[in-house]
Design an enzyme around this catalytic site. Structure first.
Site, PDB file in Angstrom:
ATOM      1  N   VAL A  58     -20.182   0.367  44.729  1.00  0.00           N
ATOM      2  CA  VAL A  58     -20.230  -0.558  44.036  1.00  0.00           C
ATOM      3  C   VAL A  58     -20.596  -0.163  42.598  1.00  0.00           C
ATOM      4  O   VAL A  58     -20.080  -0.858  41.444  1.00  0.00           O
ATOM      5  CB  VAL A  58     -21.627  -1.489  44.475  1.00  0.00           C
ATOM      6  CG1 VAL A  58     -22.920  -0.757  44.335  1.00  0.00           C
ATOM      7  CG2 VAL A  58     -21.626  -2.893  43.503  1.00  0.00           C
ATOM      8  N   GLY A 137     -29.923  -7.681  39.742  1.00  0.00           N
ATOM      9  CA  GLY A 137     -28.514  -8.129  40.032  1.00  0.00           C
ATOM     10  C   GLY A 137     -28.633  -8.281  41.950  1.00  0.00           C
ATOM     11  O   GLY A 137     -29.641  -8.425  42.248  1.00  0.00           O
ATOM     12  N   ARG A 220     -28.683   5.075  39.644  1.00  0.00           N
ATOM     13  CA  ARG A 220     -27.833   6.359  39.271  1.00  0.00           C
ATOM     14  C   ARG A 220     -28.823   7.286  38.817  1.00  0.00           C
ATOM     15  O   ARG A 220     -29.745   6.973  37.868  1.00  0.00           O
ATOM     16  CB  ARG A 220     -26.899   6.000  38.376  1.00  0.00           C
ATOM     17  CG  ARG A 220     -25.707   5.263  38.660  1.00  0.00           C
ATOM     18  CD  ARG A 220     -24.799   6.299  39.715  1.00  0.00           C
ATOM     19  NE  ARG A 220     -23.633   5.556  40.324  1.00  0.00           N
ATOM     20  CZ  ARG A 220     -23.622   5.143  41.507  1.00  0.00           C
ATOM     21  NH1 ARG A 220     -24.681   4.885  42.354  1.00  0.00           N
ATOM     22  NH2 ARG A 220     -22.529   4.659  41.998  1.00  0.00           N
ATOM     23  N   GLU A 249     -25.745  15.734  41.430  1.00  0.00           N
ATOM     24  CA  GLU A 249     -25.900  15.506  42.793  1.00  0.00           C
ATOM     25  C   GLU A 249     -24.742  16.453  43.417  1.00  0.00           C
ATOM     26  O   GLU A 249     -23.820  16.426  42.901  1.00  0.00           O
ATOM     27  CB  GLU A 249     -25.464  14.162  43.246  1.00  0.00           C
ATOM     28  CG  GLU A 249     -26.414  13.201  42.764  1.00  0.00           C
ATOM     29  CD  GLU A 249     -26.474  11.696  43.414  1.00  0.00           C
ATOM     30  OE1 GLU A 249     -25.433  11.581  43.915  1.00  0.00           O
ATOM     31  OE2 GLU A 249     -27.431  10.692  43.037  1.00  0.00           O
ATOM     32  N   HIS A 268     -28.810  10.704  48.155  1.00  0.00           N
ATOM     33  CA  HIS A 268     -27.977   9.556  47.954  1.00  0.00           C
ATOM     34  C   HIS A 268     -27.555   8.763  49.289  1.00  0.00           C
ATOM     35  O   HIS A 268     -26.180   8.822  49.475  1.00  0.00           O
ATOM     36  CB  HIS A 268     -26.815   9.908  46.694  1.00  0.00           C
ATOM     37  CG  HIS A 268     -25.957   8.746  46.021  1.00  0.00           C
ATOM     38  ND1 HIS A 268     -25.434   8.872  45.015  1.00  0.00           N
ATOM     39  CD2 HIS A 268     -26.085   7.491  46.364  1.00  0.00           C
ATOM     40  CE1 HIS A 268     -25.023   7.741  44.690  1.00  0.00           C
ATOM     41  NE2 HIS A 268     -25.495   6.758  45.544  1.00  0.00           N
ATOM     42  N   SER A 271     -26.521   3.603  50.940  1.00  0.00           N
ATOM     43  CA  SER A 271     -25.819   2.497  51.652  1.00  0.00           C
ATOM     44  C   SER A 271     -25.557   3.193  52.814  1.00  0.00           C
ATOM     45  O   SER A 271     -24.251   2.731  53.594  1.00  0.00           O
ATOM     46  CB  SER A 271     -24.601   2.559  50.782  1.00  0.00           C
ATOM     47  OG  SER A 271     -23.697   3.518  50.668  1.00  0.00           O
TER      48      SER A 271
HETATM   49  C1  DGY Z   1     -22.451   2.785  45.197  1.00  0.00           C
HETATM   50  O1  DGY Z   1     -21.674   2.313  46.104  1.00  0.00           O
HETATM   51  O2  DGY Z   1     -22.209   2.977  43.902  1.00  0.00           O
HETATM   52  C2  DGY Z   1     -23.641   3.847  45.756  1.00  0.00           C
HETATM   53  O3  DGY Z   1     -24.326   4.351  44.818  1.00  0.00           O
HETATM   54  C3  DGY Z   1     -23.196   4.410  46.958  1.00  0.00           C
HETATM   55  O4  DGY Z   1     -24.074   4.033  47.998  1.00  0.00           O
END
Ligand code: DGY
Length: 304
Positions: A58, A137, A220, A249, A268, A271
Protein backbone atom coordinates in the site's frame (compact mmCIF):
# COMPACT_ATOMS: atom_id res chain seq x y z
CA UNK A 1 -6.13 -14.67 -24.81
CA UNK A 2 -2.78 -12.91 -25.03
CA UNK A 3 0.35 -14.42 -23.57
CA UNK A 4 3.11 -12.60 -21.81
CA UNK A 5 6.60 -13.69 -20.93
CA UNK A 6 7.88 -12.99 -17.46
CA UNK A 7 11.35 -12.15 -16.22
CA UNK A 8 11.18 -12.95 -12.53
CA UNK A 9 13.71 -12.42 -9.75
CA UNK A 10 13.07 -15.75 -8.06
CA UNK A 11 14.52 -15.20 -4.61
CA UNK A 12 13.41 -13.92 -1.22
CA UNK A 13 16.24 -11.40 -1.11
CA UNK A 14 15.58 -8.15 -2.95
CA UNK A 15 16.61 -8.00 -6.58
CA UNK A 16 20.09 -6.42 -6.84
CA UNK A 17 20.02 -3.03 -8.52
CA UNK A 18 22.11 -4.13 -11.52
CA UNK A 19 19.86 -7.15 -12.10
CA UNK A 20 16.78 -4.94 -11.97
CA UNK A 21 18.30 -2.46 -14.40
CA UNK A 22 19.40 -5.21 -16.76
CA UNK A 23 16.11 -7.09 -16.75
CA UNK A 24 13.70 -4.19 -16.82
CA UNK A 25 14.95 -3.12 -20.26
CA UNK A 26 12.11 -3.31 -22.75
CA UNK A 27 9.49 -4.44 -20.21
CA UNK A 28 5.81 -3.61 -20.79
CA UNK A 29 4.94 -3.90 -17.11
CA UNK A 30 6.80 -3.97 -13.82
CA UNK A 31 5.64 -5.83 -10.69
CA UNK A 32 7.69 -4.69 -7.69
CA UNK A 33 7.93 -4.88 -3.92
CA UNK A 34 8.52 -2.12 -1.38
CA UNK A 35 12.20 -3.11 -1.33
CA UNK A 36 12.68 -2.11 -4.99
CA UNK A 37 13.56 1.50 -5.68
CA UNK A 38 11.74 2.48 -8.84
CA UNK A 39 13.31 5.75 -9.87
CA UNK A 40 14.17 7.65 -13.03
CA UNK A 41 17.06 5.32 -13.85
CA UNK A 42 14.82 2.24 -13.74
CA UNK A 43 12.10 3.94 -15.79
CA UNK A 44 14.66 5.17 -18.33
CA UNK A 45 16.09 1.72 -18.59
CA UNK A 46 12.63 0.18 -19.05
CA UNK A 47 12.08 2.47 -21.99
CA UNK A 48 9.04 4.02 -23.58
CA UNK A 49 7.13 0.74 -23.83
CA UNK A 50 6.55 0.57 -20.05
CA UNK A 51 2.77 0.73 -19.53
CA UNK A 52 2.34 0.08 -15.83
CA UNK A 53 4.17 -0.20 -12.51
CA UNK A 54 2.45 -2.36 -9.91
CA UNK A 55 3.67 -2.60 -6.33
CA UNK A 56 2.60 -5.32 -3.92
CA UNK A 57 2.25 -2.81 -1.11
CA UNK A 58 0.00 0.00 0.00
CA UNK A 59 3.01 2.26 0.58
CA UNK A 60 4.61 3.68 -2.55
CA UNK A 61 7.41 5.88 -1.22
CA UNK A 62 9.89 3.59 -3.04
CA UNK A 63 8.46 4.71 -6.40
CA UNK A 64 9.14 8.05 -8.03
CA UNK A 65 5.49 8.86 -8.68
CA UNK A 66 6.25 12.20 -10.37
CA UNK A 67 8.51 10.47 -12.91
CA UNK A 68 5.77 7.92 -13.60
CA UNK A 69 3.20 10.71 -14.01
CA UNK A 70 5.46 12.58 -16.46
CA UNK A 71 5.54 9.43 -18.57
CA UNK A 72 1.82 8.67 -18.14
CA UNK A 73 2.63 5.38 -16.47
CA UNK A 74 -0.12 4.40 -13.99
CA UNK A 75 1.07 3.02 -10.67
CA UNK A 76 -0.95 0.28 -8.99
CA UNK A 77 -0.87 -0.39 -5.23
CA UNK A 78 -2.73 -2.57 -2.71
CA UNK A 79 -4.95 -0.50 -0.40
CA UNK A 80 -7.78 -1.98 1.71
CA UNK A 81 -6.72 -5.62 1.56
CA UNK A 82 -4.09 -5.15 4.29
CA UNK A 83 -5.99 -2.74 6.52
CA UNK A 84 -7.32 -5.30 9.03
CA UNK A 85 -4.06 -7.22 9.34
CA UNK A 86 -2.04 -4.05 9.88
CA UNK A 87 -4.50 -2.66 12.41
CA UNK A 88 -4.43 -5.96 14.31
CA UNK A 89 -0.64 -5.98 14.38
CA UNK A 90 -0.59 -2.39 15.58
CA UNK A 91 -2.79 -3.29 18.54
CA UNK A 92 -0.58 -6.31 19.26
CA UNK A 93 2.54 -4.13 19.21
CA UNK A 94 0.86 -1.54 21.39
CA UNK A 95 0.04 -4.17 24.01
CA UNK A 96 3.46 -5.83 23.71
CA UNK A 97 5.12 -2.50 24.38
CA UNK A 98 2.84 -1.06 27.06
CA UNK A 99 2.40 -4.31 29.00
CA UNK A 100 6.06 -5.26 28.50
CA UNK A 101 5.13 -8.68 27.13
CA UNK A 102 8.48 -9.57 25.55
CA UNK A 103 10.36 -8.58 28.69
CA UNK A 104 7.93 -10.51 30.86
CA UNK A 105 8.11 -13.67 28.74
CA UNK A 106 11.91 -13.40 28.80
CA UNK A 107 11.84 -13.28 32.60
CA UNK A 108 10.00 -16.60 32.67
CA UNK A 109 12.70 -18.23 30.53
CA UNK A 110 15.65 -16.68 32.34
CA UNK A 111 14.46 -17.48 35.86
CA UNK A 112 13.68 -13.85 36.67
CA UNK A 113 10.14 -14.77 37.70
CA UNK A 114 10.17 -14.81 41.50
CA UNK A 115 7.20 -14.45 43.76
CA UNK A 116 4.26 -12.18 42.86
CA UNK A 117 5.45 -8.60 43.40
CA UNK A 118 2.94 -5.72 43.38
CA UNK A 119 4.68 -3.44 40.88
CA UNK A 120 6.82 -5.91 38.94
CA UNK A 121 6.41 -5.79 35.13
CA UNK A 122 3.75 -3.10 35.33
CA UNK A 123 2.97 -0.79 32.44
CA UNK A 124 0.20 1.65 31.61
CA UNK A 125 -3.25 0.40 30.62
CA UNK A 126 -5.22 1.55 27.60
CA UNK A 127 -8.49 1.99 29.44
CA UNK A 128 -9.13 5.66 30.16
CA UNK A 129 -6.10 6.79 28.16
CA UNK A 130 -5.75 9.41 25.43
CA UNK A 131 -4.80 7.90 22.10
CA UNK A 132 -3.14 9.98 19.40
CA UNK A 133 -3.13 8.82 15.80
CA UNK A 134 -0.96 10.49 13.20
CA UNK A 135 -2.65 9.86 9.86
CA UNK A 136 -6.34 8.90 9.91
CA UNK A 137 -6.39 7.03 6.60
CA UNK A 138 -7.78 3.53 6.16
CA UNK A 139 -5.33 1.91 8.58
CA UNK A 140 -5.41 4.72 11.15
CA UNK A 141 -9.21 4.53 11.20
CA UNK A 142 -9.16 0.74 11.59
CA UNK A 143 -6.76 1.09 14.53
CA UNK A 144 -9.05 3.69 16.12
CA UNK A 145 -12.08 1.41 15.70
CA UNK A 146 -10.33 -1.41 17.51
CA UNK A 147 -9.13 0.85 20.29
CA UNK A 148 -12.66 1.92 21.14
CA UNK A 149 -13.29 -1.55 22.51
CA UNK A 150 -10.45 -0.97 24.99
CA UNK A 151 -12.53 1.84 26.52
CA UNK A 152 -9.98 4.56 25.82
CA UNK A 153 -11.01 7.98 27.05
CA UNK A 154 -10.46 9.87 23.80
CA UNK A 155 -8.89 9.65 20.39
CA UNK A 156 -7.03 12.63 18.97
CA UNK A 157 -5.75 12.64 15.42
CA UNK A 158 -3.64 14.80 13.24
CA UNK A 159 -3.41 14.67 9.47
CA UNK A 160 -3.08 17.00 6.48
CA UNK A 161 -6.80 17.78 6.62
CA UNK A 162 -9.70 16.83 8.90
CA UNK A 163 -11.36 13.51 8.08
CA UNK A 164 -14.80 14.44 9.32
CA UNK A 165 -16.79 11.33 8.47
CA UNK A 166 -14.20 8.89 9.83
CA UNK A 167 -13.58 11.03 12.91
CA UNK A 168 -17.30 11.20 13.68
CA UNK A 169 -17.52 7.39 13.74
CA UNK A 170 -14.66 7.24 16.22
CA UNK A 171 -15.60 10.33 18.19
CA UNK A 172 -12.07 11.48 17.34
CA UNK A 173 -10.90 15.07 17.58
CA UNK A 174 -8.76 16.74 14.89
CA UNK A 175 -5.82 18.49 16.56
CA UNK A 176 -2.56 20.15 15.60
CA UNK A 177 0.56 17.98 15.58
CA UNK A 178 1.83 19.90 18.61
CA UNK A 179 -1.30 19.08 20.59
CA UNK A 180 -1.09 15.46 19.50
CA UNK A 181 2.46 15.30 20.85
CA UNK A 182 1.61 17.02 24.12
CA UNK A 183 -1.58 15.15 25.01
CA UNK A 184 -1.21 11.58 23.77
CA UNK A 185 -0.57 8.77 26.24
CA UNK A 186 -0.12 6.43 23.30
CA UNK A 187 0.86 7.93 19.97
CA UNK A 188 0.36 5.72 16.93
CA UNK A 189 2.04 6.56 13.65
CA UNK A 190 -0.08 5.54 10.70
CA UNK A 191 0.76 8.18 8.10
CA UNK A 192 2.39 7.82 4.70
CA UNK A 193 6.07 8.70 4.40
CA UNK A 194 6.31 12.01 2.55
CA UNK A 195 8.66 14.99 2.61
CA UNK A 196 6.44 16.46 5.35
CA UNK A 197 6.46 13.38 7.58
CA UNK A 198 10.09 12.30 7.14
CA UNK A 199 11.78 12.59 10.57
CA UNK A 200 8.72 14.32 12.01
CA UNK A 201 9.62 12.52 15.25
CA UNK A 202 12.97 13.95 16.26
CA UNK A 203 14.84 15.37 19.27
CA UNK A 204 12.64 18.46 19.31
CA UNK A 205 9.30 16.68 19.02
CA UNK A 206 10.21 13.96 21.54
CA UNK A 207 10.75 16.72 24.10
CA UNK A 208 7.15 17.84 23.58
CA UNK A 209 5.71 14.40 24.38
CA UNK A 210 4.70 13.18 27.82
CA UNK A 211 7.49 11.39 29.66
CA UNK A 212 5.03 8.53 30.14
CA UNK A 213 4.11 8.38 26.43
CA UNK A 214 4.45 5.28 24.29
CA UNK A 215 5.15 5.66 20.57
CA UNK A 216 4.08 2.98 18.10
CA UNK A 217 5.11 3.03 14.44
CA UNK A 218 3.67 0.68 11.82
CA UNK A 219 4.06 3.00 8.81
CA UNK A 220 7.60 3.65 7.59
CA UNK A 221 10.86 3.82 9.55
CA UNK A 222 11.91 7.19 8.19
CA UNK A 223 9.05 8.96 9.95
CA UNK A 224 11.24 8.68 13.05
CA UNK A 225 14.78 9.96 13.41
CA UNK A 226 16.07 6.82 15.03
CA UNK A 227 19.17 8.21 16.76
CA UNK A 228 16.94 10.78 18.43
CA UNK A 229 14.49 8.07 19.45
CA UNK A 230 17.31 6.12 21.08
CA UNK A 231 18.33 9.19 23.04
CA UNK A 232 14.72 9.96 24.04
CA UNK A 233 14.24 6.40 25.30
CA UNK A 234 17.53 6.37 27.21
CA UNK A 235 16.94 9.76 28.81
CA UNK A 236 13.31 9.07 29.72
CA UNK A 237 11.86 11.74 27.43
CA UNK A 238 9.29 9.13 26.44
CA UNK A 239 8.56 5.84 28.19
CA UNK A 240 8.73 3.27 25.40
CA UNK A 241 8.47 2.61 21.67
CA UNK A 242 7.16 -0.23 19.54
CA UNK A 243 8.37 -0.31 15.94
CA UNK A 244 7.30 -2.60 13.13
CA UNK A 245 9.32 -0.53 10.66
CA UNK A 246 12.86 0.82 10.90
CA UNK A 247 15.63 2.39 8.90
CA UNK A 248 17.31 0.42 7.50
CA UNK A 249 15.39 -2.80 7.12
CA UNK A 250 16.52 -5.25 8.29
CA UNK A 251 17.75 -3.38 11.36
CA UNK A 252 21.36 -4.50 12.02
CA UNK A 253 21.54 -6.78 15.05
CA UNK A 254 24.03 -4.42 16.70
CA UNK A 255 21.69 -1.41 16.46
CA UNK A 256 21.60 0.42 19.83
CA UNK A 257 17.77 0.33 19.89
CA UNK A 258 17.96 -3.43 20.30
CA UNK A 259 19.80 -3.03 23.60
CA UNK A 260 16.85 -1.23 25.20
CA UNK A 261 14.23 -3.03 27.25
CA UNK A 262 11.74 -0.22 26.55
CA UNK A 263 11.87 -0.67 22.77
CA UNK A 264 10.13 -3.51 20.95
CA UNK A 265 11.15 -4.01 17.33
CA UNK A 266 9.33 -6.28 14.89
CA UNK A 267 10.52 -7.09 11.34
CA UNK A 268 7.89 -5.24 9.23
CA UNK A 269 5.17 -7.85 9.65
CA UNK A 270 2.13 -5.55 9.76
CA UNK A 271 0.43 -7.22 6.83
CA UNK A 272 1.86 -10.68 7.45
CA UNK A 273 -1.19 -12.92 7.45
CA UNK A 274 -1.35 -15.56 4.75
CA UNK A 275 -4.73 -14.30 3.56
CA UNK A 276 -3.56 -10.69 3.39
CA UNK A 277 -0.32 -11.38 1.56
CA UNK A 278 -2.24 -13.54 -0.91
CA UNK A 279 -4.79 -10.77 -1.51
CA UNK A 280 -1.99 -8.24 -1.95
CA UNK A 281 -0.29 -10.45 -4.56
CA UNK A 282 -3.56 -11.01 -6.45
CA UNK A 283 -4.47 -7.32 -6.42
CA UNK A 284 -0.98 -6.36 -7.60
CA UNK A 285 -1.18 -8.93 -10.40
CA UNK A 286 -4.62 -7.65 -11.43
CA UNK A 287 -3.30 -4.08 -11.48
CA UNK A 288 -0.44 -5.21 -13.70
CA UNK A 289 -2.73 -7.05 -16.11
CA UNK A 290 -5.14 -4.12 -16.31
CA UNK A 291 -2.26 -1.79 -17.17
CA UNK A 292 -0.92 -4.16 -19.80
CA UNK A 293 -4.39 -4.26 -21.37
CA UNK A 294 -4.68 -0.47 -21.30
CA UNK A 295 -7.55 -0.75 -18.80
CA UNK A 296 -8.04 1.36 -15.64
CA UNK A 297 -6.16 -0.23 -12.74
CA UNK A 298 -8.18 -1.81 -9.93
CA UNK A 299 -6.34 0.41 -7.42
CA UNK A 300 -4.27 3.23 -8.83
CA UNK A 301 -2.14 5.74 -6.92
CA UNK A 302 -3.68 9.21 -7.37
CA UNK A 303 -1.45 12.08 -6.34
CA UNK A 304 -2.19 15.69 -7.07
C1 DGY B 1 2.83 -1.88 2.69
O1 DGY B 1 2.11 -2.60 1.97
O2 DGY B 1 3.20 -0.76 2.35
C2 DGY B 1 3.22 -2.44 3.99
O3 DGY B 1 4.21 -1.71 4.62
C3 DGY B 1 3.65 -3.89 3.84
O4 DGY B 1 2.95 -4.57 4.79
Amino acid sequence: MRRCSIRQWDSDSPVPRDELLKNVAGADGLFCLLTDKIDKAVLDQAGSGLKVVSTMSVGYNHIDIKECQKRNIPVGFTPDVLTDATAELTIALLLMTSRRLLEAAEQVKSGGWGSWVPLWMCGPGLSGSTIGILGLGRIGAAIGERLLSFRVSKILYSSRSPKEETAAKLGAEFVSFDKLLKESDFLIVSCALTNETRHIFNAQTFKMMKKSAILINTSRGDVIKQDDLYSALVHGEIAAAGLDVTTPEPLPTDDPLLTLSNCVVLPHVGSATVETRTSMAVLAANNLLAGLNNQPLVAQVEVS
